[in-house]
Design a protein around this motif. Sequence first.
Motif, PDB file in Angstrom:
ATOM      1  N   LEU A  11       0.816  -1.217   0.000  1.00 48.67           N
ATOM      2  CA  LEU A  11       0.000   0.000   0.000  1.00 48.67           C
ATOM      3  C   LEU A  11       0.850   1.269   0.000  1.00 48.67           C
ATOM      4  O   LEU A  11       0.303   2.376  -0.096  1.00 48.67           O
ATOM      5  CB  LEU A  11      -0.915   0.004   1.231  1.00 48.67           C
ATOM      6  CG  LEU A  11      -1.897  -1.163   1.353  1.00 48.67           C
ATOM      7  CD1 LEU A  11      -2.661  -1.071   2.665  1.00 48.67           C
ATOM      8  CD2 LEU A  11      -2.857  -1.180   0.171  1.00 48.67           C
ATOM      9  N   LEU A  12       2.164   1.123   0.130  1.00 47.11           N
ATOM     10  CA  LEU A  12       3.034   2.286   0.235  1.00 47.11           C
ATOM     11  C   LEU A  12       3.465   2.812  -1.132  1.00 47.11           C
ATOM     12  O   LEU A  12       3.582   2.051  -2.103  1.00 47.11           O
ATOM     13  CB  LEU A  12       4.289   1.929   1.047  1.00 47.11           C
ATOM     14  CG  LEU A  12       4.051   1.399   2.457  1.00 47.11           C
ATOM     15  CD1 LEU A  12       5.383   1.100   3.135  1.00 47.11           C
ATOM     16  CD2 LEU A  12       3.254   2.395   3.281  1.00 47.11           C
ATOM     17  N   ILE A  13       3.707   4.110  -1.198  1.00 51.88           N
ATOM     18  CA  ILE A  13       4.269   4.742  -2.394  1.00 51.88           C
ATOM     19  C   ILE A  13       5.757   4.932  -2.114  1.00 51.88           C
ATOM     20  O   ILE A  13       6.160   5.891  -1.437  1.00 51.88           O
ATOM     21  CB  ILE A  13       3.586   6.086  -2.698  1.00 51.88           C
ATOM     22  CG1 ILE A  13       2.085   5.886  -2.882  1.00 51.88           C
ATOM     23  CG2 ILE A  13       4.193   6.739  -3.941  1.00 51.88           C
ATOM     24  CD1 ILE A  13       1.306   7.185  -3.051  1.00 51.88           C
ATOM     25  N   GLU A  14       6.571   4.006  -2.601  1.00 55.26           N
ATOM     26  CA  GLU A  14       7.994   4.031  -2.287  1.00 55.26           C
ATOM     27  C   GLU A  14       8.671   5.309  -2.767  1.00 55.26           C
ATOM     28  O   GLU A  14       9.595   5.825  -2.141  1.00 55.26           O
ATOM     29  CB  GLU A  14       8.677   2.809  -2.919  1.00 55.26           C
ATOM     30  CG  GLU A  14       8.234   1.466  -2.351  1.00 55.26           C
ATOM     31  CD  GLU A  14       8.700   1.239  -0.936  1.00 55.26           C
ATOM     32  OE1 GLU A  14       9.582   1.995  -0.476  1.00 55.26           O
ATOM     33  OE2 GLU A  14       8.192   0.312  -0.279  1.00 55.26           O
ATOM     34  N   GLY A  15       8.189   5.840  -3.903  1.00 50.94           N
ATOM     35  CA  GLY A  15       8.806   7.046  -4.447  1.00 50.94           C
ATOM     36  C   GLY A  15       8.681   8.235  -3.509  1.00 50.94           C
ATOM     37  O   GLY A  15       9.580   9.079  -3.431  1.00 50.94           O
ATOM     38  N   LEU A  16       7.556   8.309  -2.783  1.00 53.83           N
ATOM     39  CA  LEU A  16       7.377   9.401  -1.826  1.00 53.83           C
ATOM     40  C   LEU A  16       8.421   9.313  -0.726  1.00 53.83           C
ATOM     41  O   LEU A  16       9.037  10.317  -0.342  1.00 53.83           O
ATOM     42  CB  LEU A  16       5.970   9.355  -1.232  1.00 53.83           C
ATOM     43  CG  LEU A  16       5.668  10.377  -0.136  1.00 53.83           C
ATOM     44  CD1 LEU A  16       5.833  11.794  -0.659  1.00 53.83           C
ATOM     45  CD2 LEU A  16       4.247  10.172   0.406  1.00 53.83           C
ATOM     46  N   GLY A  17       8.631   8.108  -0.217  1.00 55.19           N
ATOM     47  CA  GLY A  17       9.630   7.922   0.822  1.00 55.19           C
ATOM     48  C   GLY A  17      11.027   8.292   0.353  1.00 55.19           C
ATOM     49  O   GLY A  17      11.800   8.917   1.083  1.00 55.19           O
ATOM     50  N   LYS A  18      11.350   7.941  -0.879  1.00 57.67           N
ATOM     51  CA  LYS A  18      12.680   8.265  -1.410  1.00 57.67           C
ATOM     52  C   LYS A  18      12.838   9.776  -1.596  1.00 57.67           C
ATOM     53  O   LYS A  18      13.905  10.335  -1.339  1.00 57.67           O
ATOM     54  CB  LYS A  18      12.905   7.538  -2.725  1.00 57.67           C
ATOM     55  CG  LYS A  18      13.003   6.018  -2.576  1.00 57.67           C
ATOM     56  CD  LYS A  18      13.121   5.315  -3.925  1.00 57.67           C
ATOM     57  CE  LYS A  18      13.198   3.802  -3.753  1.00 57.67           C
ATOM     58  NZ  LYS A  18      13.248   3.101  -5.053  1.00 57.67           N
ATOM     59  N   GLY A  19      11.777  10.432  -2.023  1.00 55.99           N
ATOM     60  CA  GLY A  19      11.835  11.882  -2.184  1.00 55.99           C
ATOM     61  C   GLY A  19      12.038  12.591  -0.862  1.00 55.99           C
ATOM     62  O   GLY A  19      12.805  13.557  -0.770  1.00 55.99           O
ATOM     63  N   LEU A  20      11.380  12.085   0.181  1.00 52.21           N
ATOM     64  CA  LEU A  20      11.558  12.672   1.511  1.00 52.21           C
ATOM     65  C   LEU A  20      12.973  12.436   2.027  1.00 52.21           C
ATOM     66  O   LEU A  20      13.547  13.289   2.705  1.00 52.21           O
ATOM     67  CB  LEU A  20      10.532  12.086   2.479  1.00 52.21           C
ATOM     68  CG  LEU A  20       9.074  12.471   2.196  1.00 52.21           C
ATOM     69  CD1 LEU A  20       8.131  11.695   3.105  1.00 52.21           C
ATOM     70  CD2 LEU A  20       8.866  13.968   2.362  1.00 52.21           C
TER      71      LEU A  20
END
Length: 256
Positions: A11-20
Amino acid sequence: MTEPPSIDRKLLIEGLGKGLRVIEAFSDDRPRMTATEAGAHTGLTRTAARRYLLSLVHFGYAATDGKHYWLLPRVLRLGQAFLDGARIPRLVQPYIQRASLQCGETFNVGSLDGHEVVYLARSNSSRIISIGHPPGARLPAHVVAQGFILLSTLDDAALDAWIAEHDFAGFTGSTVIDPTAFRASVVAARSVDYWHADQYLDFGLSGLAVALKDRKGRCQYALSVTVQRQMYPGGQMVAKLLPILREVAEALRPVL
């Protein structure tokens, strides 16, 4: 401390985590970075880091000269959104303001975020020169009294894991930089239920902190006061200010 909820990784958006992670890679030591440097500090490839950096530029969170990248003030909106919407800063403000009026000192409420203490609320002092940390400020946990108190609420295994991963940089001759001595101090803080950090971060300044526990005894926040040590010679700081800190902590306990 409350553990984050377990979430299905699908359910996670991995790209968001990498951007943060790219945003968090910028620091005092790294205010400007190339894509290669950003990749090295985030575990991303140069190409991936460059795409995230260019996206930050596009959305107004960063700028570039074609080689180096740096953050823009728009990034502050991310942290300000928490301070504006969070319950805790609004809840504690009247209590710490009342304490400040009582003794003339500045009080802070903070929380542990990884290896740093992040300050969430600050009282307004009647003194011309106010000592303390503004909301949003972050400091290494081993140099402030709140860090010792917040870590004292961890169990031994979690504390040992935290110490093993921490960078014990020295700020003054009084900074506790030996991991064994630091652990002993945290255990001591656990037994007395407060901590006095004398010139760990800055010469001439002392801090005193207690845990803010909720009705079930859980602790996510700490309350502290920072003073000029010359104003409280000997043991006067603990004698005069610890009762005030504990009074505020007890008053907050039913509403946390």
